[in-house]
Design an enzyme around this catalytic site. Structure first.
Site, PDB file in Angstrom:
ATOM      1  N   GLU A  62       0.818  -1.209   0.000  1.00 38.63           N
ATOM      2  CA  GLU A  62       0.000   0.000   0.000  1.00 38.63           C
ATOM      3  C   GLU A  62       0.852   1.260   0.000  1.00 38.63           C
ATOM      4  O   GLU A  62       1.935   1.288   0.589  1.00 38.63           O
ATOM      5  CB  GLU A  62      -0.889   0.023   1.243  1.00 38.63           C
ATOM      6  N   ALA A 145       4.318  -8.595  17.238  1.00 37.62           N
ATOM      7  CA  ALA A 145       5.273  -7.488  17.125  1.00 37.62           C
ATOM      8  C   ALA A 145       4.724  -6.153  17.640  1.00 37.62           C
ATOM      9  O   ALA A 145       5.470  -5.307  18.109  1.00 37.62           O
ATOM     10  CB  ALA A 145       5.728  -7.339  15.674  1.00 37.62           C
ATOM     11  N   THR A 207      -4.221  -9.094  16.977  1.00 42.91           N
ATOM     12  CA  THR A 207      -3.806 -10.371  16.388  1.00 42.91           C
ATOM     13  C   THR A 207      -3.469 -10.158  14.910  1.00 42.91           C
ATOM     14  O   THR A 207      -3.777  -9.117  14.340  1.00 42.91           O
ATOM     15  CB  THR A 207      -4.919 -11.423  16.542  1.00 42.91           C
ATOM     16  N   ASP A 233      -7.732  -4.898  10.316  1.00 39.31           N
ATOM     17  CA  ASP A 233      -7.227  -3.722   9.618  1.00 39.31           C
ATOM     18  C   ASP A 233      -7.060  -3.900   8.116  1.00 39.31           C
ATOM     19  O   ASP A 233      -6.384  -3.124   7.463  1.00 39.31           O
ATOM     20  CB  ASP A 233      -5.899  -3.278  10.229  1.00 39.31           C
ATOM     21  N   LYS A 237     -10.245  -9.223   7.207  1.00 41.90           N
ATOM     22  CA  LYS A 237      -9.569  -9.469   8.477  1.00 41.90           C
ATOM     23  C   LYS A 237     -10.279  -8.703   9.585  1.00 41.90           C
ATOM     24  O   LYS A 237     -10.218  -7.472   9.630  1.00 41.90           O
ATOM     25  CB  LYS A 237      -8.109  -9.029   8.360  1.00 41.90           C
TER      26      LYS A 237
END
Lengths: 350, 350
Positions: A62, A145, A207, A233, A237
């Site tokens: 993106e 992360a 997640t 996001d 999802k």
């Protein structure tokens, strides 16, 4: 603009880590939060466009551009859930800031670390306006992360010190708990999402699966909590069950983008949502009472990257903590690009 | 992909000049032309989107992404006509190539020089299919930064050695003529566009004003010529009089973009145009007869930058002519970005 026209300041991964430690990670998150609030207050002065996405079977790449008329910024970011199998990052990013008046770049920066910081700062800013007063305990579901950055931002901005951790992979939770142990948190390792949310006033879901998932189901969410939904996001999802959304007051960054990418992609396109910038600007209320369920459907927006890049740009000019990139051709006579090429030392050597 | 996951190969302005001289500018242009033809032949396999533009009073900043499913590329490019007043380039650019399967960047490159080369190579490719047979003389109207590159590409691909130069600024023409004198051209310096087109089989217009201009009026264009219209390349900026367009068979790169940005922005949205890729792919004819006026309405398209980036990527891997950019955060455990940050030498030093 730098004096040498061909040179663009470059903040490498190493330089970014140096900058974060020079400033201190909690100070950095608080500064970023201030910058985000300032820019959200002047939301209407920005060019806004949904991100420009290139989808493939493996993931998405993106570009996220925006401008406030003085500066132009964009971020390149990918999302490839299968990358970790090969020892690669799911999300990597870099960004650029340019001078609108000349079109010349003034900063190129790594943004993998910076995105993690700005995402966490943004979540904490939203929670400042939406979480119940006196919240002290946060469930942190998904311990990958982004998880520790979320924890640090909620500590720095809201004073959260009690964390309830869960991840379907216990190794991720152990990593998260070990990392956070050094930063003054009390952490409880939980065996399920259900256990993690017990007693938490704030529920953060972060997640990474690229699929419709139900991390948070209806029976898990009691009155008065704030849900910080970070991991839903991109199209396809989501993390939060539809019934939870229907019981919540939903706050979003940029509705046209969130309706495509956020957890609210599960809802009709006209389902009412609140724009976070209007809350921060004082136009509309955030949390109204102690029983309300608030939900920040975070997907990340270009203005947040812009805020982060502007902040980094200011701080590196103060500290000199950058490298110089020979990115822009700079002939003595701007109409004589060919002459510059033909008279370069490279021509003599060839 | 490079072995060091954090490192992205970087081609600076200096490295690009070295590469051009290592290969030789005419060979480079011919190689680029081959690459452009190959990619135009498989036009339908590319993701295509009009460029993403951010306009301001002073100019425009654009992102031009595309992908063939294996690689993803984009270019950042600005256009600021007033920049030369301040000793800056009107157009500067850089670009990036990434691996679609992982989203990881594999090349960052300057593209100010590379865009000049690919634009010229594209013009010469179009002329290969559209210019009258045996063309030997080209009018070159507008003698700025792009002009010599056009001349070199037409020499390399079509054997053009006779040039008739005109620019409203005689200093630009002197610069252009002096630069080209070393490359085996016979140049005639002309006092007007009218004089420049006399006896030319190919007319290249490559002026820089951001306005509706009439560089080429109806009475100047005789039967059988090929017009290579390069400078009419953004909304509000045209070079060729409408009447000339109406007498010409018009060839374009990507119609949705050219109708907004090219000289054909003067024509109705349904005016018939020919797609250059269909000519190169052998689906439709190029020039059909000796009296036809052909016009290539060049605005530049993302696929051309993609072709150029792929070519540079291949050649630098062979030659090692690149620097290494520490652009991608690469923790040992991809879920442990926070741990990488906190355990970095920068943390110890802070």
């Amino acid at each position: 603009m730098t004096a040498k026209l061909n040179v663009v300041p470059f903040v490498s991964v190493d330089r970014m880590m140096t900058l974060v430690h020079h400033i201190g990670i909690e100070r950095f998150l608080m500064d970023l939060a201030d910058r985000l609030e300032d820019d959200f207050r002047r939301w209407e002065s920005f060019d806004k466009t949904p991100r420009v996405a290139s989808h493939s079977l493996e993931g998405v790449i993106e570009l996220m551009p925006t401008s406030d008329g003085n500066h132009y910024g964009f971020k390149y970011v990918n999302g490839h859930p299968g990358n970790t199998r090969d020892g690669l990052q799911t999300v990597t990013a870099f960004g650029l800031l340019a001078d609108v008046a000349t079109g010349y770049p003034i900063l190129l920066s790594e943004m993998t670390i910076l995105t993690a910081l700005r995402t966490a700062a943004m979540s904490a800013v939203a929670a400042k306006y939406l979480a119940p007063r006196g919240a002290s305990c946060m469930a942190l579901i998904g311990n990958g992360a982004q998880s520790e950055f979320q924890a640090m931002a909620f500590k720095a901005l809201l004073g959260i010190r009690e964390l309830r951790l869960f991840d379907i992979d216990p190794a991720a939770t152990r990593k998260c708990a070990a990392n956070l142990a050094r930063h003054g948190f009390r952490t409880t390792i939980c065996k399920s999402s259900m256990e993690a949310v017990e007693g938490a006033q704030i529920i953060t879901t972060v997640t990474a699966d690229k699929q419709y998932a139900t991390i948070l189901s209806d029976n898990m969410v009691g009155a008065g909590v704030h849900i910080n939904a970070v991991g839903g996001d991109c199209p396809g999802k989501t993390e939060v069950q539809r019934e939870v959304l229907l019981r919540s007051d939903i706050f979003v960054e940029y509705p046209p983008q969130t309706r495509i990418e956020g957890d609210i992609q599960q809802l009709p396109a006209d389902h009412p949502v609140n724009e976070l910038w209007r809350v921060i600007a004082g136009i509309e209320p955030g949390r109204r009472d102690g029983r309300q369920i608030t939900l920040f459907d975070s997907v990340g927006f270009a203005i947040e990257d812009f805020s982060a890049l502007c902040y980094v740009h200011e701080r590196i000019l103060e500290t000199g903590n950058f490298d110089e990139l020979d990115l822009i051709a700079d002939p003595d006579d701007p109409r004589d690009l060919f002459g510059m090429l033909m008279r370069s030392p490279a021509a003599v050597a060839a």
